[in-house]
Enzyme design. Structure first.
Site, mmCIF file in Angstrom:
data_model
loop_
_atom_site.group_PDB
_atom_site.id
_atom_site.type_symbol
_atom_site.label_atom_id
_atom_site.label_comp_id
_atom_site.label_asym_id
_atom_site.label_seq_id
_atom_site.Cartn_x
_atom_site.Cartn_y
_atom_site.Cartn_z
ATOM 1 N N ASP A 39 0.843 -1.198 0.000
ATOM 2 C CA ASP A 39 0.000 0.000 0.000
ATOM 3 C C ASP A 39 0.878 1.248 0.000
ATOM 4 O O ASP A 39 2.008 1.226 0.484
ATOM 5 C CB ASP A 39 -0.895 -0.003 1.246
ATOM 6 C CG ASP A 39 -2.179 0.801 1.032
ATOM 7 O OD1 ASP A 39 -3.259 0.173 0.956
ATOM 8 O OD2 ASP A 39 -2.106 2.049 0.941
ATOM 9 N N ASP A 65 3.831 1.939 -4.559
ATOM 10 C CA ASP A 65 2.783 2.274 -5.541
ATOM 11 C C ASP A 65 2.800 1.179 -6.607
ATOM 12 O O ASP A 65 3.779 1.048 -7.357
ATOM 13 C CB ASP A 65 3.129 3.650 -6.144
ATOM 14 C CG ASP A 65 2.227 4.026 -7.300
ATOM 15 O OD1 ASP A 65 1.443 3.174 -7.781
ATOM 16 O OD2 ASP A 65 2.317 5.190 -7.743
ATOM 17 N N VAL A 66 1.726 0.401 -6.671
ATOM 18 C CA VAL A 66 1.722 -0.770 -7.550
ATOM 19 C C VAL A 66 1.654 -0.439 -9.042
ATOM 20 O O VAL A 66 1.747 -1.340 -9.876
ATOM 21 C CB VAL A 66 0.597 -1.770 -7.189
ATOM 22 C CG1 VAL A 66 0.894 -2.467 -5.880
ATOM 23 C CG2 VAL A 66 -0.771 -1.113 -7.169
ATOM 24 N N ASN A 92 -6.312 -4.895 -5.932
ATOM 25 C CA ASN A 92 -7.416 -4.071 -5.428
ATOM 26 C C ASN A 92 -7.078 -2.583 -5.358
ATOM 27 O O ASN A 92 -7.976 -1.749 -5.364
ATOM 28 C CB ASN A 92 -7.748 -4.620 -4.022
ATOM 29 C CG ASN A 92 -8.463 -3.635 -3.142
ATOM 30 O OD1 ASN A 92 -9.677 -3.486 -3.216
ATOM 31 N ND2 ASN A 92 -7.712 -2.930 -2.286
ATOM 32 N N TYR A 184 -12.271 6.063 -15.041
ATOM 33 C CA TYR A 184 -12.662 4.970 -14.130
ATOM 34 C C TYR A 184 -13.467 3.908 -14.868
ATOM 35 O O TYR A 184 -13.196 2.712 -14.727
ATOM 36 C CB TYR A 184 -13.454 5.549 -12.957
ATOM 37 C CG TYR A 184 -13.628 4.575 -11.805
ATOM 38 C CD1 TYR A 184 -12.538 4.189 -11.024
ATOM 39 C CD2 TYR A 184 -14.876 4.035 -11.497
ATOM 40 C CE1 TYR A 184 -12.684 3.300 -9.970
ATOM 41 C CE2 TYR A 184 -15.043 3.150 -10.443
ATOM 42 C CZ TYR A 184 -13.942 2.783 -9.676
ATOM 43 O OH TYR A 184 -14.092 1.900 -8.631
ATOM 44 N N LYS A 188 -12.161 0.183 -15.391
ATOM 45 C CA LYS A 188 -12.802 -0.966 -14.732
ATOM 46 C C LYS A 188 -13.359 -1.948 -15.771
ATOM 47 O O LYS A 188 -13.421 -3.153 -15.515
ATOM 48 C CB LYS A 188 -13.902 -0.485 -13.781
ATOM 49 C CG LYS A 188 -13.351 0.193 -12.518
ATOM 50 C CD LYS A 188 -12.426 -0.729 -11.729
ATOM 51 C CE LYS A 188 -12.042 -0.170 -10.375
ATOM 52 N NZ LYS A 188 -11.053 -1.013 -9.661
ATOM 53 N N THR A 219 -16.553 2.068 3.009
ATOM 54 C CA THR A 219 -15.244 1.825 3.608
ATOM 55 C C THR A 219 -14.994 2.913 4.664
ATOM 56 O O THR A 219 -15.852 3.774 4.871
ATOM 57 C CB THR A 219 -14.168 1.942 2.522
ATOM 58 O OG1 THR A 219 -14.281 3.266 1.966
ATOM 59 C CG2 THR A 219 -14.370 0.927 1.413
HETATM 60 N N1 LIG Z 1 -15.802 1.342 -2.196
HETATM 61 C C1 LIG Z 1 -16.601 1.146 -3.249
HETATM 62 O O1 LIG Z 1 -17.786 1.517 -3.239
HETATM 63 C C2 LIG Z 1 -16.078 0.424 -4.477
HETATM 64 C C3 LIG Z 1 -17.016 0.000 -5.415
HETATM 65 C C4 LIG Z 1 -16.573 -0.679 -6.544
HETATM 66 C C5 LIG Z 1 -15.220 -0.929 -6.722
HETATM 67 N N2 LIG Z 1 -14.339 -0.482 -5.793
HETATM 68 C C6 LIG Z 1 -12.922 -0.795 -6.033
HETATM 69 O O2 LIG Z 1 -12.419 -1.509 -4.916
HETATM 70 C C7 LIG Z 1 -11.033 -1.213 -4.745
HETATM 71 C C8 LIG Z 1 -10.793 -0.705 -3.336
HETATM 72 O O3 LIG Z 1 -11.565 0.464 -3.138
HETATM 73 P P1 LIG Z 1 -11.860 1.038 -1.698
HETATM 74 O O4 LIG Z 1 -13.160 1.728 -1.779
HETATM 75 O O5 LIG Z 1 -11.641 -0.006 -0.659
HETATM 76 O O6 LIG Z 1 -10.745 2.166 -1.613
HETATM 77 P P2 LIG Z 1 -10.005 2.804 -0.346
HETATM 78 O O7 LIG Z 1 -9.568 4.152 -0.747
HETATM 79 O O8 LIG Z 1 -10.828 2.645 0.880
HETATM 80 O O9 LIG Z 1 -8.728 1.862 -0.213
HETATM 81 C C9 LIG Z 1 -7.817 1.786 -1.262
HETATM 82 C C10 LIG Z 1 -6.474 1.385 -0.710
HETATM 83 O O10 LIG Z 1 -5.554 1.366 -1.816
HETATM 84 C C11 LIG Z 1 -4.391 2.097 -1.456
HETATM 85 N N3 LIG Z 1 -3.780 2.624 -2.674
HETATM 86 C C12 LIG Z 1 -4.203 3.675 -3.425
HETATM 87 N N4 LIG Z 1 -3.382 3.851 -4.468
HETATM 88 C C13 LIG Z 1 -2.416 2.909 -4.382
HETATM 89 C C14 LIG Z 1 -1.288 2.582 -5.181
HETATM 90 N N5 LIG Z 1 -0.980 3.288 -6.275
HETATM 91 N N6 LIG Z 1 -0.509 1.531 -4.800
HETATM 92 C C15 LIG Z 1 -0.790 0.824 -3.677
HETATM 93 N N7 LIG Z 1 -1.845 1.119 -2.883
HETATM 94 C C16 LIG Z 1 -2.658 2.117 -3.241
HETATM 95 C C17 LIG Z 1 -4.907 3.167 -0.507
HETATM 96 O O11 LIG Z 1 -3.862 3.705 0.277
HETATM 97 C C18 LIG Z 1 -5.930 2.392 0.302
HETATM 98 O O12 LIG Z 1 -5.353 1.708 1.395
HETATM 99 C C19 LIG Z 1 -10.678 -0.216 -5.837
HETATM 100 O O13 LIG Z 1 -10.157 -0.907 -6.950
HETATM 101 C C20 LIG Z 1 -12.018 0.404 -6.183
HETATM 102 O O14 LIG Z 1 -12.037 0.938 -7.473
HETATM 103 C C21 LIG Z 1 -14.722 0.179 -4.674
#
Ligand SMILES: NC(=O)c1ccc[n+]([C@@H]2O[C@H](COP(=O)([O-])OP(=O)(O)OC[C@H]3O[C@@H](n4cnc5c(N)ncnc54)[C@H](O)[C@@H]3O)[C@@H](O)[C@H]2O)c1
Length: 314
Positions: A39, A65-66, A92, A184, A188, A219
């Protein structure tokens, strides 16, 4: 004591500090996997790893950063060093920038490139380094192929099974389009194509590749957003659009991911599993009527779209 279903397996969860990734790291560890959290937020990643260890699980945190190829490579090397094997990769991580919003006319080329780098390229890079490590690790610990029986017609050697699991996080936004969200939505949707391609390419190695399409998941970040907004009616409006009449929590997604990582899921590959409380299967005409009634009763309601976030057409 019965063995946990992912006992001894090595796992990587990108973006595993918080949110869906945070819940997934905890769930995989609770099921017996050893988890590397990767992360950009070091403190939060360490805190989640500590939380897992306090609960009796195994986890380590790594900052990176992945979307950077050197991080994708290093995370796989770190998992192999720490756990001696790699069985699971959950892709993720995402942190959307405001400059990602807009149509093709509005989005700047740099925002397109950096958005797609994290949404799509990072997943290609993750697989590029993880799959050879999974192949080298061999079948997951605890998995016994036993004598190959198949359907009774089979003979010869069993195919490779349960060598690896990749779960890519897409979104309902990969299935349905919201206006002015080019980066986005395109990213996706590409995750789905990439998942299917990888499922075809890596199936013969015993590596399954699936995607999850979450609906609205509250979240830590989402909770802060909704409480800052402080509008109960706005949140209810969101819930009303879900057949199950609630939005999701990270554990809802983590449960689906963990299942796809078990031996029971070895014949499931290339699928996109919506975990969205039915959001994406409803006929929109009917939702509109429910929503119309709700808005009439709550004319002052606010959602995050009212804060300039999101995808309003105006
Ligand atoms: N929360 C939602 O409603 C939702 C819905 C559909 C899809 N998603 C997808 O689920 C995944 C997680 O989303 P979330 O809502 O839990 O987000 P979040 O912001 O709560 O958590 C994301 C995590 O990824 C980390 N991160 C961000 N950029 C990074 C990078 N470049 N390298 C490594 N780590 C990185 C952040 O620090 C954080 O810990 C994402 O792919 C998002 O698009 C989320």
């Amino acid at each position: 004591m019965t063995e946990k279903r992912l006992e001894g397996r090595g796992a990587i969860v990108t973006g595993g500090a918080l949110g869906i990734g945070g819940g997934t790291a905890r769930k995989l560890a609770a099921d017996g996997a050893k988890v590397l959290i990767v992360d950009v937020q070091s403190e939060a990643a360490e805190a989640n790893a500590q939380r897992i260890k306090d609960a009796g699980g195994a986890a380590v945190a790594m900052t990176g950063d992945v979307s950077d190829e050197s991080v994708s490579k290093a995370m796989v090397e770190r998992a192999m060093d720490e756990f001696g094997r790699l069985d699971i990769l959950v892709q993720n991580a995402y942190g959307g920038g405001a400059d990602n919003a807009g149509s093709a006319i509005e989005v700047k080329p740099e925002a397109w490139r950096s958005g797609i780098d994290l949404l799509v390229t990072a997943l290609y890079l993750g697989a590029k380094y993880a799959v050879p490590a999974m192949d080298e690790s061999g079948a997951a610990p605890g998995f016994d192929a036993g004598p190959w029986t198949g359907a009774g017609l089979r003979h010869g050697n069993p195919p490779k099974m349960n060598v690896g699991r990749i779960v890519n996080i897409s979104s309902v936004h990969g299935l349905l389009q919201a206006p002015r969200s080019l980066v986005y939505e395109a990213g996706k949707a590409a995750v789905i194509g990439l998942t299917r391609q990888m499922a075809v390419d890596f199936g013969p190695l015993g590596v399954t590749v699936n995607a999850i399409a979450p609906g609205h998941i509250v979240t830590e970040r989402g909770e802060a957003m909704w409480s800052e907004l402080g509008d109960e009616a706005g949140f209810k409006l969101f819930e009303l659009q879900y057949p199950v009449r609630r939005t999701g929590v990270p554990d809802d997604i983590a449960a689906g991911i963990a299942f796809l990582c078990t031996d029971d899921a070895s014949f499931i590959t290339g699928v996109v599993l919506p975990i969205d409380g039915g959001l994406s299967i409803q006929l929109q005409e009917n939702i509109v009527m429910d929503v119309k009634d709700f808005i009439t009763e709550n004319p002052e309601l606010k959602t995050h779209f009212d804060q300039g976030r999101g995808t309003a057409r105006r």
